[in-house]
Each structure stands twice: as C-alpha cells, then as structure tokens.
Design a protein around this motif. Structure first.
Motif, PDB file in Angstrom:
ATOM      1  N   THR A 166      -3.658  -2.943   3.190  1.00 59.95           N
ATOM      2  CA  THR A 166      -3.186  -1.560   3.262  1.00 59.95           C
ATOM      3  C   THR A 166      -2.545  -1.261   4.616  1.00 59.95           C
ATOM      4  N   LEU A 167      -2.999  -1.946   5.666  1.00 59.42           N
ATOM      5  CA  LEU A 167      -2.502  -1.668   7.014  1.00 59.42           C
ATOM      6  C   LEU A 167      -1.128  -2.274   7.282  1.00 59.42           C
ATOM      7  N   THR A 168      -0.757  -3.315   6.516  1.00 57.60           N
ATOM      8  CA  THR A 168       0.475  -4.031   6.832  1.00 57.60           C
ATOM      9  C   THR A 168       1.446  -4.106   5.655  1.00 57.60           C
ATOM     10  N   PHE A 169       1.182  -3.377   4.565  1.00 63.67           N
ATOM     11  CA  PHE A 169       2.009  -3.489   3.371  1.00 63.67           C
ATOM     12  C   PHE A 169       3.468  -3.173   3.677  1.00 63.67           C
ATOM     13  N   SER A 170       4.374  -3.946   3.054  1.00 62.75           N
ATOM     14  CA  SER A 170       5.809  -3.714   3.195  1.00 62.75           C
ATOM     15  C   SER A 170       6.515  -4.194   1.936  1.00 62.75           C
ATOM     16  N   VAL A 171       7.836  -4.032   1.901  1.00 59.09           N
ATOM     17  CA  VAL A 171       8.611  -4.478   0.748  1.00 59.09           C
ATOM     18  C   VAL A 171       8.510  -5.983   0.552  1.00 59.09           C
TER      19      VAL A 171
END
Length: 281
Positions: A166-171
């Motif tokens: 959740t802290l690092t989510f990206s496309v």
C-alpha cells in the motif's frame, strides 16, 4: 572518596526521581490538555471538521487548531515529531502499513465521514465504451492509486500484481486483463481537470464534492472497504486521554451527523457506523 561517591549516587538518584516526576507531570498535562492540533491533507475534510467538530469541542472548552499539509506524506512524520495530536486524512490500510514500516503506534480513534472514489468521464457515457489503448488516469499517491486500480480490476479491465505494498503502489503494479489500457498517474487534485483530455479518470470523492458535483453521478462509485475509509488517527499513548475521548465523542455525535447530512456537498459520503442509530431526516 567514599563520601564523594555516596554524594554522587544521591545526586543521580535525586535527578532520576525529578525526571520521573517531570515525565509523570508531562503525561498528566497531555492527558488533560485543552488545546488540540489536528492535521489534514488537501481536500474538504478540514472543512467538515472546522464547521462540524470544532464548535462541539469549543463548547467543552477546547482550543482547536486545524493544520493543512500540502502533501499527505508530510502528516505522519508530524505525528512522530509531536507537532499534531490527531489527523483526518488516512485509511486503516495506510496507517497499518506505515506503522509496520516505521515502528510507530498510530491507531484509529474512530471513523470519519469518508468519500468514495468514482470512475468518471466526459468523453464516454458508459463503461461499455472502453477499448484497448484508452487513457485512464489514477491518483499518483500510492493509497489512492491502489484504490482506483481496484475499481478497474473489479471491472475486469486490469489485473493487480500479487503481494503489492500500500505504501509503494504505482502503475507498475498493474497488468492488462480484458484491455490493454494506457494507465497514467496524476496529482489527485487535478483529476477533474483532466476529464476533457483522457478517456476515464478515477477521482477522490472529496474533490468531487468540493467541485459541487455529486459523487453518485460517476460511472462507477467505489464501495470503499473498511480498510480504505478515512479514520481519525491518534497515537496509541493518547487514546485514554480526556481530549481524545472528547474528540471521539464529537465525531460519533448526533450533532455532527446532523451537520454532515444537512450539507448537499457531502451527499454520497460513507457514514461512520456509529451514526446508524441516528435516523436520517
């Protein structure tokens, strides 16, 4: 020499007792203090609290300072340094992940009225219009990007890679499913301004409300799971303090429920469970 050692030990003991007394006094003062600083990110949660919560607390003799940060990631470090006492900006999912990564103890004091995200478009009247290559914009902050991606995943448009953070989510954590879409990240506050430039945008509900639009008018409205709803956050050590109890009571009060329900701008916000016993007008 022996007398000097005894004197030194006595001074150390006295200092320790004095420091302990100061700590006890400080903790007692913090538990009973009448000034509260609450932190917010960009959006209208600060307006909800200013007009709905602050009057309740002021009647109980509190002085409330509302501090708005330009970036959400600045808020939790402010907790760690003690410059704010509470926040209304984050979800349980983000809080738990942040606690684990940084070894601190923030807790959810209670729920806030929470704005679901919605999938919106000016170019298309239906989600059935989706085709390969279409541009879909998500928020560029990890928590809201993941929430938006979950909407697309539920539609079957994309897949989210397993074991994401959740802290690092990206496309980069997104894979094609039914469609090969051009997924782009944008500043959350700019989502509505992109509606004429992209095919679809997932927009945070508080920005929709602030723009005077109805959350329910989105093509798809998020059924925000509990872990992604906005909570009132405090440090664990403060949960039993009187000010934290009064803050919790204010958020769960009928008075606050009546205020939020009376404002058209908050139509579509998910209400705290504590309000279930208050009949709607």
């Amino acid at each position: 020499m022996l007398k000097q050692k005894i004197k030194l030990i006595s001074l150390i003991a006295a200092a320790a007792i004095g420091l302990s007394a100061c700590n006890d006094h400080s903790e007692k003062d913090n538990a009973n203090k009448k000034e509260i600083v609450i932190g917010f990110g960009v959006g209208n949660y600060i307006d909800q609290v200013d007009k709905g919560i602050v009057p309740i607390l002021e009647e109980k003799g509190y002085k409330v300072t509302l501090r708005q940060f330009s970036q959400n990631r600045q808020i939790n470090p402010a907790f760690e340094e003690g410059s704010i006492d509470a926040s209304v900006n984050q979800s349980r999912a983000y809080m738990d992940a942040y606690n684990k990564k940084n070894n601190i103890n923030m807790v959810a004091l209670t729920d806030s009225p929470s704005a679901p995200q919605s999938l919106r478009s000016n170019k298309h009247k239906s989600i059935d219009d989706v085709q390969n290559g279409m541009i879909v914009a998500l928020s560029n902050d990890p928590v809201n990007a993941e929430r938006g991606a979950r909407i697309l995943e539920q539609l079957g448009w994309i897949k989210i890679k397993p074991n994401i953070s959740t802290l690092t989510f990206s496309v980069n954590d997104i894979e094609p499913a039914k469609y090969n879409l051009d997924i782009r990240e944008t500043d959350a506050a700019q989502g509505l301004r992109l509606l004429d430039d992209v095919d679809f945008v997932v927009v945070n509900g508080n920005y929709v409300a602030s723009a005077g639009q109805r959350i329910a008018d989105g093509l798809v409205v998020e059924d925000s799971p509990l872990e992604h709803r906005v909570v009132v956050t405090v440090m664990q050590k403060d949960t039993d303090s009187q000010w934290a109890k009064d803050l919790k009571d204010a958020f769960e009060s009928k008075e606050y429920a009546d205020y939020i329900r009376s404002q058209r701008i908050y139509d579509g916000f998910i209400e705290p469970q504590a309000w279930a016993n208050y009949p709607k007008p």
